[in-house]
Scaffold this active site. Structure first.
Site, PDB file in Angstrom:
ATOM      1  N   GLY A  99       0.852  -1.188   0.000  1.00 22.97           N
ATOM      2  CA  GLY A  99       0.000   0.000   0.000  1.00 22.97           C
ATOM      3  C   GLY A  99       0.883   1.231   0.000  1.00 22.97           C
ATOM      4  O   GLY A  99       2.041   1.180  -0.422  1.00 22.97           O
ATOM      5  N   SER A 100       0.353   2.338   0.480  1.00 27.70           N
ATOM      6  CA  SER A 100       1.103   3.594   0.421  1.00 27.70           C
ATOM      7  C   SER A 100       2.171   3.654   1.516  1.00 27.70           C
ATOM      8  O   SER A 100       2.067   2.976   2.548  1.00 27.70           O
ATOM      9  CB  SER A 100       0.140   4.764   0.588  1.00 27.70           C
ATOM     10  OG  SER A 100      -0.483   4.678   1.854  1.00 27.70           O
ATOM     11  N   ALA A 139       2.672   6.109   3.465  1.00 26.30           N
ATOM     12  CA  ALA A 139       2.083   6.715   4.670  1.00 26.30           C
ATOM     13  C   ALA A 139       1.460   5.633   5.554  1.00 26.30           C
ATOM     14  O   ALA A 139       1.674   5.610   6.776  1.00 26.30           O
ATOM     15  CB  ALA A 139       1.026   7.742   4.263  1.00 26.30           C
ATOM     16  N   GLY A 193       2.226   2.488   5.387  1.00 24.09           N
ATOM     17  CA  GLY A 193       3.349   1.624   5.782  1.00 24.09           C
ATOM     18  C   GLY A 193       3.963   2.060   7.105  1.00 24.09           C
ATOM     19  O   GLY A 193       4.329   1.225   7.949  1.00 24.09           O
ATOM     20  N   GLU A 242       5.777  -3.163   1.004  1.00 24.52           N
ATOM     21  CA  GLU A 242       5.784  -2.916  -0.447  1.00 24.52           C
ATOM     22  C   GLU A 242       4.975  -1.642  -0.654  1.00 24.52           C
ATOM     23  O   GLU A 242       3.749  -1.682  -0.675  1.00 24.52           O
ATOM     24  CB  GLU A 242       5.139  -4.084  -1.204  1.00 24.52           C
ATOM     25  CG  GLU A 242       5.846  -5.418  -1.066  1.00 24.52           C
ATOM     26  CD  GLU A 242       7.108  -5.486  -1.908  1.00 24.52           C
ATOM     27  OE1 GLU A 242       7.346  -4.595  -2.736  1.00 24.52           O
ATOM     28  OE2 GLU A 242       7.878  -6.445  -1.710  1.00 24.52           O
ATOM     29  N   CYS A 251       1.928   0.659  -8.982  1.00 23.10           N
ATOM     30  CA  CYS A 251       3.050   1.036  -8.106  1.00 23.10           C
ATOM     31  C   CYS A 251       4.343   1.152  -8.906  1.00 23.10           C
ATOM     32  O   CYS A 251       5.150   2.029  -8.649  1.00 23.10           O
ATOM     33  CB  CYS A 251       3.205   0.028  -6.976  1.00 23.10           C
ATOM     34  SG  CYS A 251       3.382  -1.660  -7.548  1.00 23.10           S
TER      35      CYS A 251
END
Ligand code: NAD
Length: 504
Positions: A226-227, A229, A231, A248, A282
Site C-alpha cells: 500500500g502507500s 504513509a 506503511g 511494499e 506502483c
C-alpha cells in the site's frame, strides 16, 4: 441491527457499522456487502490460523505443492469469473484484469514447483576447523502471516505474498483493501474448495482499523502492500509486539531514454507504463528523462501515442476510472502545480481530470522540485524532461525518496545504467517485465519499502533460517570444552596461521 455505509463514509470514520458496501467506481453500483471485522474477529481468525498452520506445515512440501497446483487450476479455469469481480470493483477493463490474474497464476505455478528446492534442507561446507561436523540449513515457516493488500492490482499484488507464504508452510490471514473485498472473498473461497480441512487461508474485511488490529494480533509477520504513509502506521503498530514487517509501498518510477535507444519502443513503453490501469500502478512510469539527441523525436511519438488512449467504461476504452475518488484531487493538484510553475501540457491538462475518469496527460518543462515530479501521482500522467547526457538522467532519476522500479531504453549502456539506478528492479528495453518473471525478487528501497516478494528471496521472506550442526566424529582439536589443553591451543594457532596468515 445492521448499518450499511458507503466506502468513503466509513473510511473517514475508521469503522462505524457492521458492514460496508463495495461499489463499482465507474457506475456507483453496489457490487457487494461485506462485514467490518472487529478486533475480536481478528483475534479469533489468528487463533484459528495458528492451529491451521501446524496442520498445513505437516502436509510437507509435496502435500502443499499438490494443493497449490490444484488451486492454480481452479483459478485458471475460472479466471474470467474472477476478472469480472476485479472489473466491477476497480473499474479496470476486463482484459487488464485477466492479465494480472494470468501473472498471479504463473507465480503460483513457480512457487508450488520450487518451494522445496529453495527452502528444504541444504548441506553447507563446515570448513576446515569444523571438518568433523555436518552442516545443514533449512527454512522453516514462521507460522501465521498477516497480509494487508491494496486495490490497484487486487489479485496480482497480494498473491505475491499469499502464495509464497503458503508454499513456505504458513497459514495466511488476508485483509484486502476496502475497495476490493469481493476479490479477497473469491480468492479465499476458491482456496477453501481445495483445502477444506482447516482455515489455512482466511479473509478479514474492513477498513484501516481492521488492518491495524491484524498488525497488533501477534501474527508472526505482516506483509503490507500500500502507500508509504500507511506503511509507517503498519510498522508502528507491529513494533508493539516486535512483529517483523515487509513493506511494499509506492513509487515514482523513472524511464530513461539514451541517445542510441529504439525511440519508437521507448515511447510505446512510456505510454503503456504510464497510462495502463489509469496510471494506478506502483511500478508505473511517472517520470521520463530523455537524451537531448532524441528528445524531440521521443516527445512527438509519445504525444501521438498518448492521444490514442482514452479513459472510459465502454468496451473501446483502454483505461478505466480512478478507483479511489480521493485520488482525483491529488492528480488535479499535481497537474495544476506543474502548469503554474512553467510546465506545459502537450496532451490533456487540468481539464483531463473529470468526476471519475482522468484522460492521458503528458507534461514537459516541469521543474524537478514540483509535486508532479516528486510525489506519487497515481494517475495517467507523464512528465518528460530533456537531459544533456545519461549521467544527468541517473542523477535526476535517483533524486527521489522512492526507489521501486525503473526502466532504461538504451543499446550500448543498458545494463550499466540499470545497475546505477537506485531501485529494487529495472527493466531494460521493455517495461515492468521484472514483475512477470517469477524467479526475480520484487521490492523497493527508501520510501518504496523493504523486503522482497517473488522468487527464492520472496519464499525466504516468510521463513526463518534454521541451522543444524551435527557432529560426525570426535574432533581432532576439541575447542568447545574446558578440557582443552595448551597443546590444542598451540596447534590451532599454528593451523590458523597456515590457513590465513599469508601476507597475500
Ligand atoms: P493504502 O495504504 O491506502 O491501503 C492499503 C491497505 O492498508 C488497505 O487494505 C487499507 O485498508 C489498509 N490500511 C489503511 N490504514 C491502515 C492502518 N492504519 N493499519 C493497517 N492497515 C491499514 O494503499 P492503497 O490506496 O490501497 O494502494 C495504493 C498504494 O499502494 C500506492 O501507493 C501504490 O504505489 C502502492 N502499491 C505498492 C505495490 C508494491 O508492490 N510496492 C503494489 C501495489 C500498490
Amino acid at each position: 441491527m445492521t448499518t450499511v455505509q458507503t466506502t468513503e463514509q466509513a473510511a473517514d470514520q475508521g469503522a462505524g457499522g457492521s458492514t460496508f458496501d463495495s461499489v463499482n467506481p465507474a457506475t456507483d453500483e453496489v457490487v457487494g456487502t461485506h462485514p467490518i471485522h472487529t478486533e475480536t474477529d481478528v483475534a479469533a481468525a489468528v487463533a484459528q490460523a495458528r492451529t491451521a498452520s501446524a496442520w498445513w506445515h505437516q502436509l510437507g512440501f509435496a502435500g502443499r505443492t499438490d494443493r497449490l497446483q490444484r488451486w492454480k487450476g481452479v483459478i485458471t479455469r475460472r479466471a474470467a469469473q474472477l476478472a469480472e469481480v476485479v472489473h466491477q470493483e476497480t473499474g479496470k477493463p476486463h482484459s487488464d484484469a485477466m492479465i494480472e490474474i494470468i501473472l498471479a497464476i504463473d507465480h503460483t505455478a513457480w512457487v508450488a514447483k520450487h518451494a522445496r528446492k529453495v527452502l528444504g534442507p541444504q548441506r553447507r561446507a563446515a570448513g576446515l576447523l569444523m571438518a568433523n561436523q555436518s552442516a545443514t540449513v533449512e527454512y522453516q515457516p514462521l507460522g501465521v502471516i498477516g497480509v494487508i493488500g491494496p486495490w490497484n492490482y487486487p489479485v496480482f499484488t497480494p498473491m505475491g505474498s499469499i502464495v509464497y507464504a503458503l508454499a513456505a508452510g504458513n497459514a495466511v490471514v488476508f485483509k484486502p483493501s476496502e475497495y476490493t473485498p469481493g476479490v479477497g472473498r473469491w480468492l479465499v473461497d476458491s482456496f477453501a474448495e481445495i483445502v477444506p480441512e482447516q482455515p489455512v487461508f482466511q479473509l478479514l474485511t474492513g477498513y484501516g482499523v481492521t488492518g491495524a488490529a491484524l498488525c497488533r494480533s501477534g501474527v508472526d509477520k505482516l506483509a503490507f502492500t500500500g502507500s508509504a504513509a500507511t506503511g509507517r502506521k503498519i510498522m508502528a503498530a507491529c513494533a508493539e509486539n516486535l512483529t517483523p514487517v515487509l513493506i511494499e509501498a509506492g513509487g515514482k518510477d523513472a524511464l530513461l531514454v539514451d541517445a542510441d535507444a529504439d525511440v519508437e519502443a521507448a515511447a510505446d513503453a512510456a505510454v503503456w507504463g504510464g497510462m495502463s490501469n489509469a496510471g494506478q500502478t506502483c511500478v508505473g512510469v511517472e517520470r521520463v528523462y530523455v537524451h537531448e539527441k532524441v528528445y524531440d523525436e521521443f516527445v512527438a511519438k509519445t504525444v501521438a501515442k498518448a492521444r490514442d488512449v482514452r479513459a472510459g467504461y465502454d468496451a473501446g476504452a483502454q483505461i478505466g476510472p480512478i478507483t479511489m475518488p480521493a485520488q482525483l484531487g491529488i492528480i488535479r493538484r499535481h497537474i495544476e502545480d506543474a502548469l503554474a510553475r512553467g510546465g506545459k501540457a502537450l496532451v490533456g491538462g487540468v481539464d483531463a481530470v473529470g468526476e471519475r475518469f482522468v484522460q492521458p496527460t503528458v507534461l514537459v518543462d516541469v521543474p524537478e522540485d514540483s509535486v508532479a515530479v516528486k510525489d506519487e501521482t497515481f494517475g495517467p500522467t507523464l512528465t518528460i524532461a530533456k537531459v544533456k547526457d545519461m549521467d544527468e538522467a541517473i542523477t535526476l532519476a535517483n533524486n527521489s525518496r522512492y526507489g521501486l522500479g525503473a526502466t532504461v531504453f538504451a543499446k550500448r549502456r543498458g545494463m550499466e545504467l540499470a545497475r546505477r539506478l537506485r531501485s529494487g528492479m529495472t527493466a531494460v528495453n521493455s517495461v515492468i517485465s521484472f514483475a512477470a518473471i517469477p524467479t526475480l525478487p520484487f521490492g523497493g528501497v527508501g520510501d518504496s519499502g523493504f523486503g522482497r516478494i517473488h522468487g527464492p528471496d520472496g519464499l525466504k521472506e516468510f521463513t526463518r533460517a534454521k541451522a543444524i550442526a551435527r557432529q560426525r566424529f570426535r574432533p581432532p582439536l576439541a575447542l568447545t570444552t574446558f578440557a582443552r589443553t595448551a597443546k590444542t591451543d598451540a596447534r590451532v594457532a599454528k593451523l590458523i596461521t597456515v590457513l590465513h596468515g599469508k601476507r597475500k
